[in-house]
Design an enzyme around this catalytic site. Structure first.
Site, PDB file in Angstrom:
ATOM      1  N   ASP A 134      -4.089   2.419  -5.062  1.00 34.70           N
ATOM      2  CA  ASP A 134      -2.431   2.510  -4.316  1.00 34.70           C
ATOM      3  C   ASP A 134      -1.763   0.599  -4.060  1.00 34.70           C
ATOM      4  O   ASP A 134      -1.072   1.281  -3.226  1.00 34.70           O
ATOM      5  CB  ASP A 134      -2.450   3.751  -3.703  1.00 34.70           C
ATOM      6  CG  ASP A 134      -2.926   3.402  -2.356  1.00 34.70           C
ATOM      7  OD1 ASP A 134      -4.025   2.420  -2.087  1.00 34.70           O
ATOM      8  OD2 ASP A 134      -2.236   3.950  -0.583  1.00 34.70           O
ATOM      9  N   GLU A 135      -3.097   0.280  -3.762  1.00 38.11           N
ATOM     10  CA  GLU A 135      -2.997  -1.136  -3.302  1.00 38.11           C
ATOM     11  C   GLU A 135      -2.254  -2.680  -4.753  1.00 38.11           C
ATOM     12  O   GLU A 135      -3.583  -2.728  -4.744  1.00 38.11           O
ATOM     13  CB  GLU A 135      -3.273  -0.994  -1.982  1.00 38.11           C
ATOM     14  CG  GLU A 135      -4.977  -1.236  -1.961  1.00 38.11           C
ATOM     15  CD  GLU A 135      -5.757  -1.425  -0.591  1.00 38.11           C
ATOM     16  OE1 GLU A 135      -5.706  -2.887  -0.165  1.00 38.11           O
ATOM     17  OE2 GLU A 135      -7.382  -0.985  -0.967  1.00 38.11           O
ATOM     18  N   ASP A 168       0.646  -1.501  -0.570  1.00 33.72           N
ATOM     19  CA  ASP A 168       0.112  -0.225   0.090  1.00 33.72           C
ATOM     20  C   ASP A 168       1.012   1.390   0.157  1.00 33.72           C
ATOM     21  O   ASP A 168       2.007   1.415   1.082  1.00 33.72           O
ATOM     22  CB  ASP A 168      -0.833  -0.243   1.561  1.00 33.72           C
ATOM     23  CG  ASP A 168      -1.681   1.228   1.259  1.00 33.72           C
ATOM     24  OD1 ASP A 168      -2.657   0.813   1.301  1.00 33.72           O
ATOM     25  OD2 ASP A 168      -1.365   2.391   1.185  1.00 33.72           O
TER      26      ASP A 168
HETATM   27  N1  DCP Z   1      -8.462   8.247  -1.292  1.00 32.52           N
HETATM   28  C1  DCP Z   1      -9.593   8.656  -1.305  1.00 32.52           C
HETATM   29  N2  DCP Z   1      -9.955   8.815  -0.398  1.00 32.52           N
HETATM   30  C2  DCP Z   1     -10.670   7.779   0.969  1.00 32.52           C
HETATM   31  C3  DCP Z   1      -9.482   7.486   0.765  1.00 32.52           C
HETATM   32  C4  DCP Z   1      -8.552   6.924   0.345  1.00 32.52           C
HETATM   33  O1  DCP Z   1     -10.123  10.234  -2.284  1.00 32.52           O
HETATM   34  N3  DCP Z   1     -11.476   8.197   1.485  1.00 32.52           N
HETATM   35  C5  DCP Z   1      -7.515   8.514  -2.263  1.00 32.52           C
HETATM   36  C6  DCP Z   1      -6.718   8.965  -1.519  1.00 32.52           C
HETATM   37  C7  DCP Z   1      -5.660   8.568  -1.161  1.00 32.52           C
HETATM   38  C8  DCP Z   1      -5.330   7.359  -1.903  1.00 32.52           C
HETATM   39  O2  DCP Z   1      -7.298   6.663  -2.308  1.00 32.52           O
HETATM   40  O3  DCP Z   1      -4.128   8.845  -0.991  1.00 32.52           O
HETATM   41  C9  DCP Z   1      -4.913   5.600  -1.640  1.00 32.52           C
HETATM   42  O4  DCP Z   1      -6.270   5.659  -0.859  1.00 32.52           O
HETATM   43  P1  DCP Z   1      -5.488   4.674   1.213  1.00 32.52           P
HETATM   44  O5  DCP Z   1      -5.955   4.803   2.116  1.00 32.52           O
HETATM   45  O6  DCP Z   1      -3.813   3.851   0.456  1.00 32.52           O
HETATM   46  O7  DCP Z   1      -4.692   6.041   1.995  1.00 32.52           O
HETATM   47  P2  DCP Z   1      -3.213   6.978   1.472  1.00 32.52           P
HETATM   48  O8  DCP Z   1      -2.074   6.080   0.754  1.00 32.52           O
HETATM   49  O9  DCP Z   1      -3.552   8.849   1.246  1.00 32.52           O
HETATM   50  O10 DCP Z   1      -2.417   6.894   3.031  1.00 32.52           O
HETATM   51  P3  DCP Z   1      -2.037   5.904   3.824  1.00 32.52           P
HETATM   52  O11 DCP Z   1      -0.601   6.070   3.809  1.00 32.52           O
HETATM   53  O12 DCP Z   1      -2.686   4.911   4.848  1.00 32.52           O
HETATM   54  O13 DCP Z   1      -1.396   4.099   3.290  1.00 32.52           O
HETATM   55 MG    MG Z   2      -1.821   3.951   1.089  1.00 33.18          MG
END
Ligand code: DCP
Ligand code: MG
Length: 357
Positions: free
Chosen positions: A111-112, A13
């Site tokens: 992203d995962e 992720d």
């Molecule tokens: N995303 C979004 N709205 C949400 C959750 C996520 O638009 N409620 C988008 C933005 C994030 C991306 O999806 O950058 C990936 O989600 P993640 O849950 O993996 O969150 P992040 O990558 O931002 O943070 P982490 O480091 O916790 O994985």
């Molecule tokens: Mg993420």
């Protein structure tokens, strides 16, 4: 795969993905509280936070929080509108690195992804590969990610979230139950805030409580209780199969003010149509189902979907269906948000299949 084969599953992720992609483009933002999402309009903005950099999270800003609340918590934050074409490009780079390993691969969101590393034979070997992958992704994209390795998808996923950012957590077979026990129940994918609260009401707070509470679970969730009980032990037979791509592609927009103006609705829908279509083309997918979501004043949300018989990637089809579904959903209430999703995504074409070689 036979049930007695010990599996080694990896889940990756990306860290604060949208914010990190922005920081890669603008290194001057490194170390700053970057918040990607709706325009905060000095605290009067509507819509939500897509993601926040780890610096911004120190202020208590998180994904899905109203942008106005984020602004109150962190007025000095750097607020950026999402640039989906950029995130899709970076995502494709990352996924290509994973695909190129040749192991079974399944992308679950932008992203995962999972890899099935059973063929590496042992957790130590899988860990070495994970380190290599982290390095390759960093060299290629400049971004960090977190990886979890475990005997099942559920353990790998929880492990990737265990140490973040830039984490690597390996939970060898036999250690899954002990690793999971102290974690809160909502770490299990699929347990949302609602089920989490329900469980807490019965005194089940940690995954360990779930492990020892089969009877309570059966009483509360019937047969679903057994599945939950197995997950609590990290037992999850689902395979890393997938088409190696996202399950759906979606976008949504919150209006600056609730509206029933047909022109505003139509113009915004057209933007969504172009956005999801561009994303679909980037990913080289086709779809069968279009879903339109409408959130009315007062937060009541409705969705409507339509499927076509044959996979297509034509923008015309998206437009025809999206507009018809939106028309059906327009009521006499004003509208706060509209969203558009493409799902039932079709197998990637031959070009994509050979990307990893
Ligand atoms: N995303 C979004 N709205 C949400 C959750 C996520 O638009 N409620 C988008 C933005 C994030 C991306 O999806 O950058 C990936 O989600 P993640 O849950 O993996 O969150 P992040 O990558 O931002 O943070 P982490 O480091 O916790 O994985
Ligand atoms: Mg993420």
């Amino acid at each position: 795969m036979t049930s007695d084969t010990k599996r080694i599953i990896l889940h990756l992720d990306m860290d604060s993905f949208y914010a990190s992609a922005e920081m890669r483009r603008r290194p001057d933002l490194t170390g700053k509280p970057v918040i990607v999402g709706a325009d905060p309009k000095e605290g009067k903005g509507r819509g939500v936070v897509a993601t926040a950099s780890y610096e911004a999270r120190k202020y208590g800003v998180f994904s899905a929080m109203p942008i106005s609340q984020a602004y109150h918590l962190c007025p000095e934050g750097i607020y950026l509108p999402p640039d989906f074409p950029l995130y899709t490009r970076v995502s494709s780079e990352v996924m290509a690195v994973l695909r190129a390993t040749g192991f079974a691969f399944e992308q679950v969101s932008i992203d995962e992804a999972f890899l099935d590393l059973t063929a590496t034979g042992e957790f130590g070997e899988a860990e070495r590969l994970a380190r290599e992958l982290k390095e390759r992704i960093r060299a290629l994209t400049g971004l960090s990610c977190s990886i979890g390795i475990g005997p099942s998808k559920v353990v790998a996923k929880i492990a990737s979230d265990f140490r973040k950012p830039d984490g690597l957590t390996v939970v060898p077979d036999g250690e899954a139950a002990a690793f999971l026990a102290p974690l809160p129940v909502r770490k299990i994918p699929g347990i949302g805030p609602k089920t989490g609260r329900e469980l807490e009401a019965t005194g089940i707070r940690t995954i360990g409580d779930l492990q020892s509470g089969l009877e309570a679970l059966l009483g509360r969730f019937g047969r679903g209780g057994t599945a939950l009980h197995r997950l609590a032990y990290g037992i999850d037979a689902s395979e890393v199969a997938g088409r190696g791509g996202p399950r759906s592609i979606s976008r949504e927009t919150t209006f600056g003010e609730d509206t029933s103006d047909p022109e505003a609705l139509s113009a915004t829908m057209e933007e969504l149509i172009r956005d999801v279509h561009r994303n679909l083309k980037n990913e080289k997918y086709r779809f069968r189902t279009v879903t339109v979501k409408v959130r009315y004043t007062g937060f009541i949300t409705k969705t409507k979907a339509h499927s076509v018989l044959h996979y297509t990637d034509e923008i015309r089809t998206i437009r025809t269906l999206a507009r018809a579904l939106l028309r059906d959903l327009i009521a006499d209430r004003k509208i706060r948000l509209i969203g558009l999703r493409l799902s039932d995504l079709g197998a990637p074409d031959e070009r994509q299949k050979t990307l990893g070689t």
